[in-house]
Each structure stands twice: as structure tokens, then as C-alpha cells.
Design a protein around this motif. Structure first.
Motif, short mmCIF file in Angstrom:
data_model
loop_
_atom_site.label_atom_id
_atom_site.label_comp_id
_atom_site.label_asym_id
_atom_site.label_seq_id
_atom_site.Cartn_x
_atom_site.Cartn_y
_atom_site.Cartn_z
N VAL A 1 0.91 -1.07 0.00
CA VAL A 1 -0.09 0.07 -0.09
C VAL A 1 0.74 1.34 -0.08
N LEU A 2 0.64 2.09 -0.87
CA LEU A 2 1.07 3.46 -0.84
C LEU A 2 0.35 4.45 -0.45
N VAL A 3 0.37 5.42 0.63
CA VAL A 3 -0.34 6.46 0.95
C VAL A 3 0.28 7.69 0.53
N ALA B 1 -6.08 9.14 8.93
CA ALA B 1 -6.40 8.51 7.44
C ALA B 1 -5.55 7.31 7.41
N LEU B 2 -4.18 7.31 8.12
CA LEU B 2 -3.37 5.90 7.98
C LEU B 2 -4.22 4.99 8.89
N VAL C 1 2.71 -0.79 4.66
CA VAL C 1 2.24 0.45 4.09
C VAL C 1 3.29 1.58 4.17
N THR C 2 3.47 2.17 2.81
CA THR C 2 4.58 3.23 2.61
C THR C 2 3.59 4.54 2.35
N VAL C 3 4.18 5.49 3.32
CA VAL C 3 3.71 6.80 3.20
C VAL C 3 4.67 7.69 2.57
N ALA C 4 4.14 8.20 1.32
CA ALA C 4 4.92 9.24 0.57
C ALA C 4 4.31 10.57 0.43
N GLY D 1 3.98 2.64 14.09
CA GLY D 1 3.34 1.52 13.59
C GLY D 1 2.35 1.41 12.70
N LEU D 2 2.12 2.71 11.99
CA LEU D 2 0.98 2.85 10.95
C LEU D 2 1.59 2.74 9.41
#
Length: 503
Positions: free
Chosen positions: A98-100, A165-166, A183-186, A206-207
Motif C-alpha cells: 500500500v502507498l499512501v 487517514a493512516l 504501508v508506505t507513506v509518501a 506502527g502505521l
């Protein structure tokens, strides 16, 4: 069409127009509208709904005065702004990475509905893509002082929205084929600094396990600095700088008050740092929600559990000059004032002059400002994360278009359409130089693949940024060997230091 079950209710998605393997589900609320009794407060859970919610349209954008090409504008009265969007190639149980995505915009403009953030192409590489809206401007990042008998309001409400949101992703993304544990947040620009802040926040722990940071901005305010901004905005709105006073001003009028404060800084060359690029809102290092600024937190090893991919463009600030959002520096006297206002030593300016003997004063200023605000800051994030034991990959975007005349430079935002695979979107052609050629599409394929590989298994396709080599990937098209790779001025900054700027 496809239907999915979330904790708030069922949603319906539609096949993406550009790829019938991908389903897009737009405008899903991840938190309740942050107005009325919720205004200036922490995000609250989304209200559940009955039946099936149609995810055919983006949700309303956050209050702002900007009007961006191809994107919706904010309308007063739009309140259900805390929504997210999903592009998925999978179904429940697939366990895809997942990429957020967190959009930029100086913390005052932008939205997930911008055409360059369409997730179809990236989802086609086997990644579930999530984009989101969050509170901007004063609503999201203004400091709200608590007067007598007034309940305090948290700082960094925009960051808290991103965490909400995460959390929604953690609780619901499996239904869309995503893996909540991968999950990757970008983000890019202020969105990238938001990501760097999330890495330092206990509430976000941990999110996500990986982070992509493109063109992070060197700016984080203290509580005192944020309170000064609040006093200026409240005065412009004609109300006391208290919770009660600020709540009496509509979101529309508060946006207008902030714009007046910005305009005053633009017009006054004696107003210090804010005159050059007056971004008045941003994260607040309050010692609580955001304990430390990202660079300090990274150096202390507080972020090393998160794998990090860093990128910046080699000519960031040329875009801000091109669109007229920064002060024009054309004389030696103006350049000296700029250096003095930012506390930059004469040796640093002279070092740029020696390395750029043919540059105009304007060119020198733009090169220095590029590194001050983006380039050197990004590099130091990578340095500190690696030195503290974290895994880092580093890249620079150097692609230009237009030959020797430099019609389009490797400037701010130009890299993002390449990484998302959205070069054919007409709204991005100002950034990229028009209709893309074959070499452009090949570069886009490689950059998109790097994001997808990093999100999937932590490997973008080149060696880690680690001693002794500190490997850096340079993004350019074929035949661009003469494009400046950037990073050649770092020794000047190592001697001069890097001031932490405050919005």
C-alpha cells in the motif's frame, strides 16, 4: 463496478478509465467533518452510513484560495473534507503493498483530486494507492491559544488528520486487497515534510514501515513562532487571538486573513525571511504531538525503524521564481540582504559564485535558495537517518527539457508526474515541458518502478545511501549527461551550517 465493506459502511468503486484492471473508489470519509463543534479539534471518527456509498467523485477540498489546473476549488459550505481515495488492482485477501500519498502545497493549498496524483498507473504496478485530503492553512496548522475558561486546541491538526487517514488504512485496506502491515507513506514538498514529521510522532508509530520523501521543506515552527503568526492573522481578521475570537471567523474569512498577512510580507523587503517566500503555516514542534523537528528527531535515531527513500530536484526554486511566488533577487545588494536575513555567511555565497562563474545574481540566488529550502535539507535528512542506523535510499531528479536554453528545468514538482506515471495529463505540461516523448515515458517507467519496488519490498533498485559511497541515483532521460546532478555544493553547507527555518 465493485463493492467493498469498510467499518463505516459499504462503498462502490468504478473501473478506472485508463486501465480496466484497476478499480477507483473516490471520496471515502475517513473522519467526520472538522467544523462546527469539531472545528480546531482532533479528527473524530467518520459517521457511518446506510446502503452503498457511491465512490465516483472526489470529496470536497479543504478551505483555500488556490485554483489549480484540472482540480476542484473550495466552496464555502463544503465541510466533509476529510476523505480519501483508493486505486486498487486487487481484491480482499490479496495482501498487496500500500502507498499512501500526502499532497503538498505550502500547507495552504492543493488536494488529492489533482490530476497528477491519479493513482491508476501506479496501481497497475501491483500497489494499492491511497490519496487523501487534510486540513490546510489555519484550520490545519494555525496555533490556537487557549484563553481563560477555554479548552485548548491541539497544534498540528493537519498532521493528526493524516494519522487518522493512516489508521483508517490500517483498519480497512485489507478489504481493497491491501496489506495493512506493508504501508508506505509518501509525499512531496510540504507533504514530504509532513511525512518526515509523521516519522517522528509517537501517534504514527506502527502505521507505516516505509516513507518516500520528495523535496522536503526546511521549515518547522516553535510554539512561540506559531503564536506570532496567529496574532498577525487574528489582527488581519479583526478578532482577538483567542479560541473564541478565531472561532467567530468563518473558514472563508480566515483564509482571506492569512492571504493578507502573506501579501504584506511579499510587499515589505524589510520583513526578514518571510519576504522571500512567505509560507506562514506549517508543523509546530510543540513537544507533544510533534516532539521534535524532523531533522533533530532523525539525528537522535527516533525514526530509524522506518525505511526511507529521499529525492529532491536539482533546481527546485526555479519553479517558485517562474510562477511569481518568491521575491525577485536581481542585484548584489538584494543578494546580500537575502544572505543576511537567513544568516548565511559570505563564504557560502562566494563559494556558489566560484562554482557558477557564468551565473547572474538571480541564478546565484535561486541556486542557494534551492539548497537552503530543499536540497541540503533533504540530503541532511538522508545523512542523519543513515548515521543513526536507518535504511536510506537517495536520488536526485535532474531531467531538463529544451536544450541549452533550459526552457524547462529540473524544478520543484517536475518529478512527481514521472513517478505517478501521469505525463500525458495536460495540466502537468507546464511542469514537464509539454507533450512527453519516448525518453520521458522511459524515465517515468523507471521512476514509477522504483516507487513500486520500494513500497513492495524496500528496494527501489540501487544501493543504499550508506558509508563510504553514499550512493545517489540521478534521474534523467537518455542524452542528458550534461544535466547538473546537484549535490556539488554540500561542502559549502557543511562549513556554514544549515539554519532551521520557521514558517
Amino acid at each position: 463496478m465493485a463493492e467493498y465493506t469498510t467499518r463505516s459502511g459499504r462503498v462502490r468503486g468504478r473501473t478506472a478509465a485508463r486501465d480496466d484492471r484497476i478499480v477507483a473508489v473516490l471520496g471515502i470519509p475517513y473522519a467526520a467533518p472538522p467544523f462546527g463543534a469539531n472545528r480546531f479539534g482532533e479528527p473524530r471518527p467518520a459517521r457511518p452510513w446506510d446502503g452503498v456509498r457511491d465512490g465516483a467523485a472526489f470529496g470536497p477540498v479543504a478551505p483555500q484560495s488556490a485554483e489549480l489546473p484540472g482540480a476542484p476549488v473550495w466552496s464555502p459550505g463544503d465541510e466533509d473534507i476529510l476523505t480519501l481515495n483508493i486505486w486498487t488492482p486487487g481484491t480482499e485477501g490479496d495482501g498487496l503493498p500500500v502507498l499512501v500519498w500526502i499532497h503538498g502545497g505550502a500547507y495552504v493549498f492543493g488536494s488529492s483530486a489533482q490530476p497528477d496524483f491519479d493513482g491508476t498507473a501506479l496501481a497497475g504496478s501491483g500497489v494499492v494507492v491511497v490519496t487523501l485530503n487534510y486540513r490546510l492553512g489555519f484550520e490545519g496548522f494555525g496555533h490556537v491559544p487557549a484563553g481563560e475558561d477555554e479548552a485548548p486546541c491541539p497544534d498540528n491538526r493537519g498532521l493528526l488528520d493524516q494519522i487518522a487517514a493512516l489508521e483508517w488504512v490500517r483498519d480497512n485496506i485489507a478489504a481493497f486487497g491491501g496489506a495493512p502491515g506493508n504501508v508506505t507513506v509518501a509525499g512531496q514538498s510540504s507533504g514530504a515534510t509532513s511525512v518526515a514529521c509523521l516519522m517522528a510522532m509517537d501517534r504514527a508509530r506502527g502505521l507505516f514501515r516505509r516513507a518516500i520523501v520528495h523535496s522536503a521543506v526546511n521549515a518547522c515552527a516553535s510554539v512561540a513562532e506559531a503564536a506570532r503568526t496567529t496574532a498577525e492573522v487574528a489582527a488581519a481578521a479583526g478578532v482577538p487571538a483567542t479560541r473564541t475570537g478565531l472561532l467567530s471567523v468563518s473558514p472563508q474569512l480566515l483564509v482571506a486573513a492569512g492571504d493578507r498577512v502573506v501579501d504584506r510580507y511579499r510587499r515589505d523587503p524589510r520583513s526578514g525571511q518571510r519576504h522571500y517566500d512567505p509560507a506562514v503555516y506549517g508543523p509546530v514542534a510543540d513537544g507533544d504531538i510533534l516532539p521534535l523537528d524532523p531533522l533533530t528527531a532523525s539525528a537522535a535515531g527516533l525514526t530509524r525503524a522506518v525505511d526511507l527513500l529521499v529525492c529532491h530536484t536539482t533546481e527546485e526554486y526555479w519553479l517558485l521564481d517562474a510562477v511569481g511566488s518568491s521575491a525577485k533577487i536581481a542585484t548584489e545588494k538584494q543578494l546580500a540582504s537575502f544572505a543576511r536575513d537567513f544568516g548565511l555567511p559570505d563564504a557560502l555565497v562566494e563559494g556558489y559564485r566560484v562554482r557558477m562563474p557564468d551565473a547572474s545574481v538571480r541564478g546565484l540566488h535561486l541556486a542557494i535558495h534551492t539548497d537552503l529550502l530543499f536540497g541540503e535539507y533533504s540530503s541532511r535528512l538522508a545523512d542523519s537517518h543513515a548515521d543513526a542506523g536507518g535504511t536510506v535510499f537517495m536520488s536526485r531528479f535532474a531531467r531538463r527539457r529544451g536544450g541549452q536554453g533550459q526552457r524547462v528545468r529540473a524544478w520543484h514538482c517536475a518529478d512527481i508526474p514521472f513517478a505517478f506515471g501521469n505525463l500525458d495529463e495536460e495540466s502537468v505540461h507546464f511542469l514537464t515541458g509539454g507533450v512527453p516523448g519516448r525518453d520521458d515515458h522511459e524515465l517515468s517507467r523507471r521512476m514509477l518502478g522504483a516507487w513500486a519496488g520500494f513500497a513492495a519490498h524496500g528496494d527501489p533498485g540501487w544501493p543504499r545511501f550508506a558509508a563510504p559511497s553514499r550512493a545517489v541515483r540521478i534521474w534523467r532521460t537518455a542524452g542528458e549527461e550534461d544535466a547538473a546532478p546537484g549535490g556539488g555544493f554540500r561542502e559549502l553547507w557543511s562549513e556554514a551550517g544549515l539554519p532551521l527555518l520557521a514558517p
